[in-house]
Write a protein that holds these residues in place. Sequence first.
Motif, PDB file in Angstrom:
ATOM      1  N   GLY A  23       0.834  -1.196   0.000  1.00  0.00           N
ATOM      2  CA  GLY A  23       0.000   0.000   0.000  1.00  0.00           C
ATOM      3  C   GLY A  23       0.869   1.247   0.000  1.00  0.00           C
ATOM      4  O   GLY A  23       2.102   1.179   0.140  1.00  0.00           O
ATOM      5  N   LYS A  24       0.236   2.372  -0.145  1.00  0.00           N
ATOM      6  CA  LYS A  24       0.974   3.634  -0.220  1.00  0.00           C
ATOM      7  C   LYS A  24       1.830   3.839   1.028  1.00  0.00           C
ATOM      8  O   LYS A  24       1.361   3.725   2.156  1.00  0.00           O
ATOM      9  N   ASN A  25       3.110   4.134   0.802  1.00  0.00           N
ATOM     10  CA  ASN A  25       4.083   4.388   1.866  1.00  0.00           C
ATOM     11  C   ASN A  25       4.331   3.191   2.779  1.00  0.00           C
ATOM     12  O   ASN A  25       4.870   3.345   3.879  1.00  0.00           O
ATOM     13  N   ARG A  26       3.971   2.004   2.327  1.00  0.00           N
ATOM     14  CA  ARG A  26       4.235   0.812   3.108  1.00  0.00           C
ATOM     15  C   ARG A  26       5.649   0.282   2.798  1.00  0.00           C
ATOM     16  O   ARG A  26       6.245   0.647   1.782  1.00  0.00           O
ATOM     17  N   PRO A  27       6.226  -0.558   3.673  1.00  0.00           N
ATOM     18  CA  PRO A  27       7.654  -0.919   3.558  1.00  0.00           C
ATOM     19  C   PRO A  27       8.088  -1.470   2.211  1.00  0.00           C
ATOM     20  O   PRO A  27       9.054  -0.971   1.618  1.00  0.00           O
ATOM     21  N   LEU A  28       7.403  -2.488   1.723  1.00  0.00           N
ATOM     22  CA  LEU A  28       7.829  -3.108   0.469  1.00  0.00           C
ATOM     23  C   LEU A  28       7.640  -2.159  -0.706  1.00  0.00           C
ATOM     24  O   LEU A  28       8.467  -2.125  -1.629  1.00  0.00           O
ATOM     25  N   ALA A  29       6.572  -1.382  -0.662  1.00  0.00           N
ATOM     26  CA  ALA A  29       6.338  -0.413  -1.731  1.00  0.00           C
ATOM     27  C   ALA A  29       7.486   0.598  -1.803  1.00  0.00           C
ATOM     28  O   ALA A  29       7.964   0.949  -2.885  1.00  0.00           O
TER      29      ALA A  29
END
Length: 416
Positions: A23-29
Amino acid sequence: MPLADRIRPTALCDVVGQTHLIGKNRPLARVIESGKIPNMIFYGPSGVGKTTIARIIAESANMRLHKLNGTSASTADLKSVIAEIDTFYGSAGILLYLDEIQYLNKKQQQSLLEYIEDGSITLIASTTENPYFYVYNAILSRSTVFEFKPVSAEELEAAVRRGFAEISKENGVEYSVDDEAVKHICRGCGGDVRKCLNTVELCALSAAEGKIDLALAAELTQRSNMRYDRDGDQHYDLLSALQKSIRGSDENAALHYAARLISAGDIISLSRRLLVIASEDIGLAYPQAVPIVKACVDSAMQLGLPEARIPLGEAVVLLATAPKSNSSYLAMDAALADIENGEVGDFPRHLQNVHCDGVDAKVRGQHYLYPHDYPDHYVKQQYLPDNLKDKVYYHYGENKLERAAKEYWDKIKGRK
């Protein structure tokens, strides 16, 4: 190709679920957006997007890409990848996408370690098993582990509707799909996108005159929500959830997890765990639980399924609603800890088997006091070795039975 492969997303925005990672601003992203791909291990159940996301990352990287599957990859395959280091093909770096890494043995995993460490090979691995148990520790320490979760029923709807749209276009048939049928498929596939899309394909093949209703969906998704592997994490997670629910006195949750084991036909694991729980978690608060559960288990084994569910259900409810005590369990572990630490010591002379005293014995004779010769069948004497004589392993629990036992012995032993 199965429908799930035909419509596999090629961009992160099309992936359903895993918003906690992509998701937006999530770690993997953020990792993907940085353009610098570290060594990563994707861990989670089947059909939740591990392979899809790994492929999207791999195919967007400006690196030499190799794809291997642990179920079929040989040591020669790994050597072939390593051989490209320092060649024209590997000049921009090598990205190895290794699916099902848990199937590689320790030696095969170790063969990659040197090249992962110096950056010659970047590893993206996926596994359905707990990587902390199945992946070589040195590789783990050089990788970032991302845990994938089952996809929620709400998130699965987008994939199911996309699947029906795609198969409608392929077959040239306008399918009439009830909303309740879509919801049932999403609820019944245990968070597995692949399983959902397989059910979509089955529904399309089975639909009479293009109509897909709740009855058809229910028939084709039956039992598909069961995630269970007797040798995998799901097995131990299920047994753990069962025991913790019984320990927490939640009979409804305990019945749910027991029912999942029974549905999977695994009454042996259920029976063994119930026998453990009877002594570990109920213990001296209700000692009769042990023979009752043993009788229920014996009945279940003699009856077999489906009737086995009846005595097993009785055992589950009995244990969940019984008073709880782990005092004897803790006492035994405390005693074992002393043994493992070398705290043993000689037997007190009066507890030894009758035998002759040596010429150097300071005290001659057995001098054992026979408790049955004394009032209340009790006499005070030392039983533990000298170096442990004041050790206390067992502490009475707060339940009715143990409180009564404590009062009885406090009175007799003169502690009051």
